[in-house]
Design an enzyme around this catalytic site. Structure first.
Site, mmCIF file in Angstrom:
data_model
loop_
_atom_site.group_PDB
_atom_site.id
_atom_site.type_symbol
_atom_site.label_atom_id
_atom_site.label_comp_id
_atom_site.label_asym_id
_atom_site.label_seq_id
_atom_site.Cartn_x
_atom_site.Cartn_y
_atom_site.Cartn_z
ATOM 1 N NE ARG A 58 -3.769 -0.110 1.732
ATOM 2 C CZ ARG A 58 -4.876 0.507 2.569
ATOM 3 N NH1 ARG A 58 -5.073 0.192 3.697
ATOM 4 N NH2 ARG A 58 -5.463 1.685 1.899
ATOM 5 C CG ASP A 135 -12.564 3.946 -2.819
ATOM 6 O OD1 ASP A 135 -11.590 4.151 -1.655
ATOM 7 O OD2 ASP A 135 -13.735 3.490 -2.717
ATOM 8 C CB CYS A 206 -10.247 21.894 15.984
ATOM 9 S SG CYS A 206 -12.057 21.700 15.716
ATOM 10 C CB CYS A 209 -14.161 15.312 13.811
ATOM 11 S SG CYS A 209 -12.319 15.328 14.394
ATOM 12 C CG ASP A 256 -21.982 12.998 5.073
ATOM 13 O OD1 ASP A 256 -21.011 12.227 4.530
ATOM 14 O OD2 ASP A 256 -22.864 13.356 4.343
ATOM 15 N NE ARG A 296 -34.817 -8.043 -12.311
ATOM 16 C CZ ARG A 296 -34.919 -8.946 -13.414
ATOM 17 N NH1 ARG A 296 -36.021 -8.774 -13.951
ATOM 18 N NH2 ARG A 296 -34.235 -10.112 -13.138
ATOM 19 N NE ARG A 310 -20.116 -5.013 1.790
ATOM 20 C CZ ARG A 310 -19.342 -5.966 1.944
ATOM 21 N NH1 ARG A 310 -19.695 -7.035 1.132
ATOM 22 N NH2 ARG A 310 -18.350 -5.920 2.728
#
Length: 398
Positions: A58, A135, A206, A209, A256, A296, A310
């Protein structure tokens, strides 16, 4: 004869032409300094399982393209003016992560990087060897982006750009071209701000998150436990872990939260990629529709997005849990049939949702399913109904 070089300025210009506003170049050298952190990530069991399993591969671009001389990292913003104007329609609506509101970014970025590769060959008037990374390649896309100067890694583990915050998709081209550095004069003249040196860490003190993460998946600054991250959990197969179901809220796909609270995402610049034009039905799907649609039909509606890979089962499982969290009594009639579904993760999710919504009036349905259930984990999920029935029987006999 294979061409040998091109200027970073020319690469920047070509990237702009194919609709890639942020681009940076760097040597295709290995990044061994990242190995200890990456190996610890795997050793501690924090990996999602979606990543390439061999840490050493990687951080080694040459493993992907022997003879590679340079890497071209790109970032494509996906928040548009249309994105910011989307409003939740009426009804029992779920919520999906912003990145799936448009067309699958894998296709969009791959198309643009393929076109950029073609433009490189045209520019040097010869064949250019390239490998496209979007990705799913072994390379650490965020590390490549940092190496190329696109931004820095925030405490939420996202790549943050100065222009668009973290609302970007990342991709890269490995190439056998040598790319000469852009001078400061060239960068200024071309407004190539993405190539300017950036602070490696602009988060400062900060910790918004970390505080906002619904499951505490951000264990500490820069340390993400994918196994408890809702973005991962909504995509993972199988039964949704019970400790995180309430935290799922109305989410159907992704999360998010750590991005929406980030001050660096209060940016004024927005993307303009037409293939990322959002639709309210993608942003806020009707949860009961998700349960009613066939596999479907569900894939026909959402199959063009990055949330379809998925399949339909995880969407239905997540919808069952979301409806349970919303305690929507009207959804009981849509949930009960899933107690007989052939997939155990849907049967257990239905039993959990029914207990959340109305255990008094749904326990007979769940008890009936419990009596026939053969899967041990699913039967345990339904046991609340059997316990209630037993209590009621004891009370009557007494």
């Amino acid at each position: 004869m294979t061409p040998t070089s091109i200027t970073a300025l020319r690469v920047h210009q070509l990237a702009q032409e194919v609709g890639l506003p942020l681009v940076g170049c760097a040597p295709a050298s290995a990044m061994p300094e990242l190995l200890p952190t990456l190996e610890l990530y795997y050793a501690q069991g924090r990996a999602s399982g979606f990543e390439h399993p061999v840490a050493s591969e990687r951080v080694a671009p040459q493993e992907l393209l022997p003879g590679a001389r340079a890497l071209i990292a790109v970032a494509l913003p996906y928040r548009t003016s249309e994105t910011t104007s989307i409003r939740r329609p009426k009804g029992q609506r779920g919520l999906t992560s912003t990145y799936i509101w448009g067309e699958d970014y894998h296709r969009v970025l791959h198309d643009k990087l393929t076109l950029l590769s073609e433009r490189l060959s045209q520019a040097v008037k010869g064949d250019v060897r390239t490998v496209t990374c979007v990705d799913t390649s072994p390379l650490l896309d965020r590390a490549v982006a940092v190496k190329a100067g696109l931004g820095w890694i925030g405490k939420n583990s996202c790549l943050i750009t100065e222009a668009y915050g973290s609302w970007v998709f990342l991709g890269a081209l490995l190439t056998d071209l040598e790319i000469t550095e852009m001078t400061e004069t060239e960068a200024f003249a071309s407004d190539a701000s993405a190539l300017a040196p950036l602070h490696l860490d602009a988060c400062g003190d900060c910790t918004l998150c970390l505080t906002a993460c619904p499951t505490g998946a951000l264990r500490e600054p820069y340390v993400l436990d994918s196994q408890s991250c809702l973005s991962y959990l909504t995509q993972a197969k199988g039964t949704f872990p019970e400790p995180y179901r309430a935290a799922l809220g109305k989410r159907l796909w992704g999360c998010d939260t750590c991005q929406t609270v980030c001050p660096h995402n209060k940016v004024s610049l927005l993307g303009d990629e037409p293939r990322f034009a959002p639709a309210a039905e993608l942003a806020y799907p009707e949860l009961r529709d998700v349960l009613r649609l066939s596999r479907r039909a569900l894939m026909k509606r959402y199959g063009h997005t990055a949330g379809a890979w998925r399949g339909a089962t995880v969407w239905k499982r997540n919808a069952l849990i979301a409806l349970g969290n919303m305690r929507d009594h009207a959804a009981v009639e849509d949930i009960v049939p899933y107690l007989e579904d052939p997939r155990p993760e849907l049967r257990s999710s239905a039993a959990w949702a029914l207990e959340r919504i109305d255990p008094m009036h749904t326990r007979e349905f769940v008890y009936s399913a419990w009596q026939k259930e053969l899967d041990k984990q699913t039967k345990a999920e339904m046991a609340w109904a059997a316990a209630h029935v037993g209590d009621a029987t004891t009370a009557r006999d007494g």
